[in-house]
Structure formats: C-alpha cells, structure tokens
Motif scaffolding. Structure first.
Motif, PDB file in Angstrom:
ATOM      1  N   ASP A 118       0.948  -1.191   0.061  1.00  0.00           N
ATOM      2  CA  ASP A 118       0.003   0.095  -0.078  1.00  0.00           C
ATOM      3  C   ASP A 118       0.917   1.208  -0.234  1.00  0.00           C
ATOM      4  O   ASP A 118       0.619   2.383  -0.702  1.00  0.00           O
ATOM      5  CB  ASP A 118      -1.051   0.068   1.180  1.00  0.00           C
ATOM      6  CG  ASP A 118      -2.045  -0.879   0.955  1.00  0.00           C
ATOM      7  OD1 ASP A 118      -2.261  -1.295  -0.110  1.00  0.00           O
ATOM      8  OD2 ASP A 118      -2.804  -1.343   2.065  1.00  0.00           O
ATOM      9  N   ILE A 121       2.311   1.642  -3.621  1.00  0.00           N
ATOM     10  CA  ILE A 121       1.417   2.137  -4.713  1.00  0.00           C
ATOM     11  C   ILE A 121       1.121   3.452  -4.405  1.00  0.00           C
ATOM     12  O   ILE A 121       0.643   4.369  -5.356  1.00  0.00           O
ATOM     13  CB  ILE A 121      -0.049   1.165  -4.704  1.00  0.00           C
ATOM     14  CG1 ILE A 121      -0.319   1.253  -6.369  1.00  0.00           C
ATOM     15  CG2 ILE A 121      -0.687   1.016  -3.669  1.00  0.00           C
ATOM     16  CD1 ILE A 121       0.270   1.344  -7.605  1.00  0.00           C
ATOM     17  N   ARG A 153      -0.503  -4.325  -6.531  1.00  0.00           N
ATOM     18  CA  ARG A 153      -1.468  -3.360  -6.518  1.00  0.00           C
ATOM     19  C   ARG A 153      -0.865  -2.688  -7.873  1.00  0.00           C
ATOM     20  O   ARG A 153       0.127  -2.379  -8.566  1.00  0.00           O
ATOM     21  CB  ARG A 153      -0.842  -2.467  -5.480  1.00  0.00           C
ATOM     22  CG  ARG A 153      -1.056  -2.789  -4.065  1.00  0.00           C
ATOM     23  CD  ARG A 153      -2.480  -3.136  -3.522  1.00  0.00           C
ATOM     24  NE  ARG A 153      -2.493  -3.604  -2.524  1.00  0.00           N
ATOM     25  CZ  ARG A 153      -2.574  -4.750  -1.892  1.00  0.00           C
ATOM     26  NH1 ARG A 153      -2.508  -5.789  -2.872  1.00  0.00           N
ATOM     27  NH2 ARG A 153      -2.557  -4.813  -0.333  1.00  0.00           N
ATOM     28  N   SER A 173       2.303  -0.682 -11.844  1.00  0.00           N
ATOM     29  CA  SER A 173       2.117  -1.841 -11.062  1.00  0.00           C
ATOM     30  C   SER A 173       3.453  -2.102 -10.155  1.00  0.00           C
ATOM     31  O   SER A 173       4.486  -1.940 -10.385  1.00  0.00           O
ATOM     32  CB  SER A 173       2.175  -3.195 -11.767  1.00  0.00           C
ATOM     33  OG  SER A 173       0.815  -3.279 -12.653  1.00  0.00           O
TER      34      SER A 173
END
Length: 219
Positions: A118, A121, A153, A173
C-alpha cells in the motif's frame, strides 16, 4: 524508488527517487542485435557487477543478478540501465526502453526498512499526480488479476504529455517478492478508447510476464 517510500513512512507523500537523475544514467543506447547489444548496454551503465546479458534472437535481454529482474527490450528501441544513488550499489536499479512514444520502466529495489504494498502504490500514485496534475483515473477494461503470482497493486490513468499535449495512458504496478520491491511504469499514446485499451493490454501482459519470471526464480 527509495526516497519516496522513506518519506511516506513519515508523511503521506513526497517526491520519488526514481524521478531524480540516477548516478549512472547514460545516453540511451539504440540496440543493434543481441547478445552483443545486451553486453554493450551493461557496459554503458558500468554495471557488469550487477547485470548479466542473456541470449535472445529478437530482443535485448539483461538480468539484475540480485533481484532476478529480467528486462526484455526491443532491439530497435532506445534502451538503458539505471542505477540510483541513495542506496547501496545494486539495491535500487531500473531498465528503461522507449521508441519515442511508448515508454517502459522496470524497477527493482531492496529497502533497509519495512514497507508495504500500500505504501508503494500510494507513493507511485503521488509521483504521477505530482508530475502530471491533470492525471485522471482510468477504469480498467480487463481483469487486473494475476493468478498464482505474488500480490500486486496497480493504478491506471489518462494524462496529457507536456511535450506535445498528446493524451497518454499511464500504468503502474507494484509487487514484493523475497524482500525486493518490483515496479512497472508503462505509458503509451491513447488518443481514443481503443488505443487506451490496447495500451492497457500491453502493460498487463508485460507485468504478468515480468512478475512471473521473477517469482519463478525467487519463491
């Protein structure tokens, strides 16, 4: 890619290292024919200790030995290897390939601190929005799933290229495998919905192949 994630540990967003000039950025090399072109690319980046040239009849192929990241580049495109300075040598690298319209960058980074998908990204999205304030979310038209591969992600955008005001499809990505963070940045002209769809297909296939090759050697 290292600096933005370090900053995100303390803040919510910051400029990324990948956006800064790397120590070994060299004039892009137009590759004639592998495998000599792959060896020349490695030599141009002064990186024989970090990358190896792999044989191919149709592409320029180099592999980052530590991370297993394999870059398969068009021999007719301008290609380069990048080594970023804010990490131990070889712990933050990338390959870039472009034909002047489409652009592909693959990164492999090993951080000295904990990070998450998290955070990665979110940091990548922050960079895109910082460099392209007009970027707007693009709703994927194909499944963003990679069965049997490490968790990923992704984010997709449409934005305007500053140099010629062309509409571009932009994709990022991110995945993590065995302590390494892998990132794909892909962009291509997207004058209409059909062109954006084709660019999306290309980015999806490239990431699936790249991540599959990494995972098969490191899981």
């Amino acid at each position: 890619m290292r600096r933005i994630i370090g900053a995100l540990v303390l803040l919510s967003s910051a400029p990324a290292l990948a956006q800064q000039p790397p120590v070994s950025t060299v004039s892009p090399v137009s590759a004639p024919a592998p495998p000599s072109a792959a060896a020349a690319l490695i030599a141009a980046a002064s990186a024989p200790d970090l990358f190896e040239a792999l044989p191919s009849d149709t592409q320029v192929v180099v592999r980052h030995s530590r991370s297993g990241l394999t870059c398969r580049m068009h021999s007719s495109w301008r290609n380069r290897i990048m080594i970023f300075p804010d990490a131990a040598r070889g712990e933050d690298v990338a390959c870039e390939s472009t034909n002047g319209s489409a652009n592909i960058r693959l990164y492999a980074t090993r951080y000295s601190f904990r990070t998450t998908l998290d955070q990665q990204i979110n940091g990548a999205i922050a960079v895109i929005r910082q460099t392209s304030p007009d970027a707007r979310d693009y709703t994927p038209t194909i499944a963003q799933a990679f069965p049997g591969l490490p968790a990923t992600r992704t984010a997709d955008f449409l934005l305007t290229r500053a140099s010629n005001h062309a509409q571009m499809y932009s994709h990022v990505s991110v995945a993590m495998v065995s302590g390494w963070v892998y990132v794909l940045r892909y962009s291509a002209p997207a004058a209409d919905a059909a062109a954006a769809h084709q660019a999306e297909i290309a980015a999806h296939a490239l990431w699936q192949d790249t991540l599959g090759e990494v995972a098969s050697g490191r899981l």
